[in-house]
Motif scaffolding. Structure first.
Motif, PDB file in Angstrom:
ATOM      1  N   TYR A  83       0.766  -1.180  -0.003  1.00  0.00           N
ATOM      2  CA  TYR A  83       0.283   0.001  -0.097  1.00  0.00           C
ATOM      3  C   TYR A  83       0.778   1.273   0.172  1.00  0.00           C
ATOM      4  O   TYR A  83       2.120   1.203   0.398  1.00  0.00           O
ATOM      5  N   PRO A  84       0.262   2.503  -0.533  1.00  0.00           N
ATOM      6  CA  PRO A  84       1.292   3.697  -0.696  1.00  0.00           C
ATOM      7  C   PRO A  84       1.296   4.152   0.753  1.00  0.00           C
ATOM      8  O   PRO A  84       0.681   4.176   1.692  1.00  0.00           O
ATOM      9  N   VAL A 120       8.895   4.248  -8.103  1.00  0.00           N
ATOM     10  CA  VAL A 120       8.271   3.188  -8.667  1.00  0.00           C
ATOM     11  C   VAL A 120       7.633   2.264  -7.872  1.00  0.00           C
ATOM     12  O   VAL A 120       7.949   1.787  -6.675  1.00  0.00           O
ATOM     13  N   TYR A 121       6.093   2.282  -7.800  1.00  0.00           N
ATOM     14  CA  TYR A 121       5.415   1.537  -7.002  1.00  0.00           C
ATOM     15  C   TYR A 121       4.381   0.326  -7.462  1.00  0.00           C
ATOM     16  O   TYR A 121       4.055   0.535  -8.465  1.00  0.00           O
ATOM     17  N   HIS A 122       4.578  -0.544  -6.661  1.00  0.00           N
ATOM     18  CA  HIS A 122       3.705  -1.772  -7.327  1.00  0.00           C
ATOM     19  C   HIS A 122       2.674  -2.428  -6.239  1.00  0.00           C
ATOM     20  O   HIS A 122       2.377  -3.531  -6.150  1.00  0.00           O
ATOM     21  N   LYS A 126      -4.435   1.791  -5.346  1.00  0.00           N
ATOM     22  CA  LYS A 126      -3.906   2.807  -6.275  1.00  0.00           C
ATOM     23  C   LYS A 126      -3.070   3.978  -5.611  1.00  0.00           C
ATOM     24  O   LYS A 126      -3.415   3.985  -4.331  1.00  0.00           O
ATOM     25  N   TRP A 127      -2.371   4.639  -6.091  1.00  0.00           N
ATOM     26  CA  TRP A 127      -1.462   5.629  -5.230  1.00  0.00           C
ATOM     27  C   TRP A 127      -2.433   6.702  -5.138  1.00  0.00           C
ATOM     28  O   TRP A 127      -2.955   7.295  -6.126  1.00  0.00           O
ATOM     29  N   GLU A 163      -1.155   0.745 -12.947  1.00  0.00           N
ATOM     30  CA  GLU A 163      -1.888   1.567 -14.017  1.00  0.00           C
ATOM     31  C   GLU A 163      -1.405   1.361 -15.350  1.00  0.00           C
ATOM     32  O   GLU A 163      -2.015   1.979 -16.509  1.00  0.00           O
ATOM     33  N   TYR A 164      -0.385   0.817 -15.558  1.00  0.00           N
ATOM     34  CA  TYR A 164      -0.006   0.250 -17.052  1.00  0.00           C
ATOM     35  C   TYR A 164      -0.501  -0.949 -17.701  1.00  0.00           C
ATOM     36  O   TYR A 164      -0.525  -2.217 -16.967  1.00  0.00           O
TER      37      TYR A 164
END
Length: 287
Positions: A83-84, A120-122, A126-127, A163-164
């Motif tokens: 989680y962000p 870079v977040y995975h 969502k951020w 999101e990609y």
């Protein structure tokens, strides 16, 4: 034992390769930033600037590169939590300050280098946090511009992998494989993730240097075995069969790692049985 943080290890081993990092910057930096950076000058820096308290949440990679004709730095901060974290802007500020302080103390520079921060977040969610430090300061947006000049603020580049789409993930084989697997391990079921891994194997065929292809295949397979906690013996046997068909050069590595993985699982169960007497233990093949 399982790797403590397989995501961190996979990210560093892949992005620590200069050609792959160069591919990332070429495809994902905004054009206005790319225009002032000479990617042919990129060099990886060995120093780490993450404070000890953040090492469980972030990994860092720093690259020295010429920016507008002068020495500068591009810093990658990889957030490998599920989680962000709203503390990201504060950590980035500390991170850049560490780089500047190191330059001042070690090299006694009179001018500080430009540092461009990338995150870079995975994670699964969502951020949802602001992409600039000012967004975390209470009342910052309402301040007059002539007051904001006295307050710290900077923007950072965010890459939320969730999101990609597959079509939006670009670069060489190593980069595409890493980004897709980091994206899917957080957002897909084990079965779906393994399908993504099988698709990634095909990309390995693009690597012209066969030895480099095998080396990166081993890095990738170790990541899969350590990142997916509920792999069964059947899953591993299927993985080996798929590799024998698609990427036969890596079949020997796959069988070796699968055997080691199964031995580790059996040993971990033995340890659990020893510390929890009275619990019946059976090898997986008999359970």
């Amino acid at each position: 034992m399982k790797v403590q943080n397989p995501h961190d290890k996979f990210f560093r081993e892949t992005m620590g390769n200069v050609p792959t990092a160069k591919e990332f910057l070429h495809h994902y930096l905004p054009k206005n930033i790319l225009q002032v950076i000479d990617l042919d000058t990129i060099e990886v820096q060995k120093d780490s600037f993450i404070n000890q308290e953040f090492k469980d949440y972030f990994s860092d990679l720093v690259f020295r590169v010429v920016i507008s004709g002068k020495e500068g730095y591009i810093s990658f901060l990889f957030e490998h939590k599920s989680y962000p974290d709203k503390a990201i802007a504060i950590q980035l500020l500390k991170y850049m300050a560490e780089i500047w302080e190191t330059k001042m103390k070690k090299e006694e520079v009179s001018e500080l280098p430009i540092v461009i921060p990338l995150v870079v977040y995975h994670g699964k969610s969502k951020w949802r946090f602001p992409l600039h430090l000012g967004g975390f300061l209470n009342g910052f947006e309402e301040m007059p511009q002539n007051v904001k000049e006295y307050l710290p603020n900077f923007h950072y580049l965010l890459y939320d992998l969730s999101e990609y789409s597959d079509e939006e993930i670009k670069g060489n084989a190593q980069l595409r494989i890493m980004l897709k697997l980091l994206r899917d391990v957080a957002t897909k079921s084990t079965e779906e993730f393994l399908q993504s891994f099988y698709e990634a194997i095909y990309a390995l065929l693009e690597i012209e240097d066969k030895q480099k292809g095998i080396e990166f295949f081993e890095i990738t397979l170790r990541y899969v075995f350590n990142a997916v906690r509920d792999l069964t013996k059947k899953d591993m046997e299927q993985i080996v069969r798929q590799i024998e068909t698609t990427f036969p050069e890596g079949s020997e590595v796959a069988m070796t790692l699968a055997d080691l993985q199964e031995k580790k699982e059996i040993e971990s169960r033995r340890v659990f049985f020893k510390v929890r007497p009275g619990i019946q233990w059976l090898p997986r093949s008999f359970a």
